[in-house]
Design a protein around this motif. Structure first.
Motif, PDB file in Angstrom:
ATOM      1  N   TYR A 127      -6.884  47.434  -7.278  1.00 44.59           N
ATOM      2  CA  TYR A 127      -6.357  48.345  -6.553  1.00 44.59           C
ATOM      3  C   TYR A 127      -5.830  49.730  -6.902  1.00 44.59           C
ATOM      4  O   TYR A 127      -4.848  50.125  -7.011  1.00 44.59           O
ATOM      5  CB  TYR A 127      -5.889  47.911  -4.714  1.00 44.59           C
ATOM      6  N   ARG A 128      -7.393  50.468  -7.081  1.00 45.05           N
ATOM      7  CA  ARG A 128      -6.496  51.814  -7.595  1.00 45.05           C
ATOM      8  C   ARG A 128      -5.822  52.924  -6.856  1.00 45.05           C
ATOM      9  O   ARG A 128      -6.753  52.831  -5.337  1.00 45.05           O
ATOM     10  CB  ARG A 128      -7.860  52.913  -7.907  1.00 45.05           C
ATOM     11  N   VAL A 129      -5.071  53.400  -6.899  1.00 42.07           N
ATOM     12  CA  VAL A 129      -4.728  54.815  -6.545  1.00 42.07           C
ATOM     13  C   VAL A 129      -5.162  55.995  -6.915  1.00 42.07           C
ATOM     14  O   VAL A 129      -4.496  56.180  -8.292  1.00 42.07           O
ATOM     15  CB  VAL A 129      -2.872  54.778  -6.270  1.00 42.07           C
ATOM     16  N   ASN A 130      -5.735  57.000  -6.412  1.00 41.93           N
ATOM     17  CA  ASN A 130      -6.230  58.178  -7.013  1.00 41.93           C
ATOM     18  C   ASN A 130      -5.925  59.256  -5.922  1.00 41.93           C
ATOM     19  O   ASN A 130      -5.325  59.398  -4.713  1.00 41.93           O
ATOM     20  CB  ASN A 130      -7.858  58.239  -6.724  1.00 41.93           C
ATOM     21  N   VAL A 131      -5.554  60.166  -6.823  1.00 38.01           N
ATOM     22  CA  VAL A 131      -4.794  61.518  -6.218  1.00 38.01           C
ATOM     23  C   VAL A 131      -6.092  62.687  -6.089  1.00 38.01           C
ATOM     24  O   VAL A 131      -6.366  62.260  -7.101  1.00 38.01           O
ATOM     25  CB  VAL A 131      -4.067  62.358  -6.910  1.00 38.01           C
ATOM     26  N   GLY A 132      -6.468  63.433  -4.987  1.00 35.13           N
ATOM     27  CA  GLY A 132      -7.051  64.705  -5.515  1.00 35.13           C
ATOM     28  C   GLY A 132      -8.474  64.139  -5.264  1.00 35.13           C
ATOM     29  O   GLY A 132      -8.262  63.204  -3.923  1.00 35.13           O
ATOM     30  N   PRO A 133      -9.307  64.695  -4.780  1.00 34.03           N
ATOM     31  CA  PRO A 133     -10.016  65.454  -6.202  1.00 34.03           C
ATOM     32  C   PRO A 133      -9.711  66.680  -6.024  1.00 34.03           C
ATOM     33  O   PRO A 133      -9.690  67.430  -5.220  1.00 34.03           O
ATOM     34  CB  PRO A 133     -11.765  65.684  -5.948  1.00 34.03           C
ATOM     35  N   PHE A 134      -9.308  66.936  -7.573  1.00 38.17           N
ATOM     36  CA  PHE A 134      -9.213  68.643  -7.625  1.00 38.17           C
ATOM     37  C   PHE A 134     -10.158  69.688  -8.148  1.00 38.17           C
ATOM     38  O   PHE A 134     -11.118  69.273  -8.809  1.00 38.17           O
ATOM     39  CB  PHE A 134      -8.314  68.677  -8.584  1.00 38.17           C
ATOM     40  N   ASN A 135     -10.418  70.968  -7.411  1.00 39.89           N
ATOM     41  CA  ASN A 135     -11.243  71.526  -8.018  1.00 39.89           C
ATOM     42  C   ASN A 135     -11.085  72.309  -9.195  1.00 39.89           C
ATOM     43  O   ASN A 135     -12.244  72.605 -10.302  1.00 39.89           O
ATOM     44  CB  ASN A 135     -12.318  72.687  -6.794  1.00 39.89           C
ATOM     45  N   THR A 136     -10.190  72.901  -9.236  1.00 46.04           N
ATOM     46  CA  THR A 136      -9.790  73.775 -10.697  1.00 46.04           C
ATOM     47  C   THR A 136      -8.498  73.034 -11.401  1.00 46.04           C
ATOM     48  O   THR A 136      -8.089  71.895 -10.408  1.00 46.04           O
ATOM     49  CB  THR A 136      -8.068  75.040  -9.843  1.00 46.04           C
ATOM     50  N   ARG A 137      -8.305  73.501 -12.633  1.00 48.84           N
ATOM     51  CA  ARG A 137      -7.370  72.377 -13.208  1.00 48.84           C
ATOM     52  C   ARG A 137      -6.012  72.582 -12.818  1.00 48.84           C
ATOM     53  O   ARG A 137      -5.560  71.907 -13.231  1.00 48.84           O
ATOM     54  CB  ARG A 137      -7.450  72.507 -15.165  1.00 48.84           C
TER      55      ARG A 137
END
Length: 163
Positions: A127-137
């Protein structure tokens, strides 16, 4: 304690003597000329010493040289067209409860996180915990700073844009 101070003093004195021996002699005050020297050099003392001019040609060269900068396209800041988004993976767990616990911890930091179920070829489930997605750096960097502040070392991934 006294012998340490004594050794340091002796060492400093020896270092000072070595330093004095390595310094070149200065052209300080000279001794008055002896009678033999004054008889031999009267002509040189009456002659005017020549004035030395500085050997710099900078003031002559500057007006002669002209620098023309190359033509460069003007930089205009604006949104760049990138075909990917940034996704920050904050953890990978074998149990869903551990992943949900970290997702909740991240939510307290004001970030949107999700849990993704991954099945490997070997049959194990992660189970991966992902934050985002983000458009900019810059958005991604801000999220990483918040994650690091709660002792999470994230992994940055670039994922293709959706839509």
């Amino acid at each position: 304690m006294k012998w340490i101070f004594s050794l340091a003093t002796v060492g400093g004195f020896i270092g000072f003597i070595v330093y004095l021996n390595s310094v070149p002699p200065s052209s300080g005050p000279q001794q008055p000329p002896t009678a033999k020297e004054s008889v031999q050099t009267p002509a040189t003392k009456t002659a005017k010493p020549e004035e030395k001019k500085p050997g710099f040609r900078f003031y002559e060269m500057l007006p002669e040289s002209e620098v023309i900068p190359p033509k460069v396209e003007e930089y205009t800041p604006g949104p760049t067209k990138q075909d990917f988004d940034y996704l920050v993976q904050s953890g990978s767990f074998r149990s869903k409860e551990d992943a949900e616990r970290q997702r909740a911890q991240i939510a307290f930091q004001g970030l949107r996180a999700g849990v993704q179920r991954i099945e490997l070829d070997s049959g194990s489930v992660w189970y991966r915990v992902n934050v985002g997605p983000f458009n900019t750096r810059s958005q991604m960097s801000s999220a990483i700073d918040k994650l690091v502040s709660i002792n999470i070392q994230p992994l940055i991934r670039k994922v293709p844009k959706q839509g």
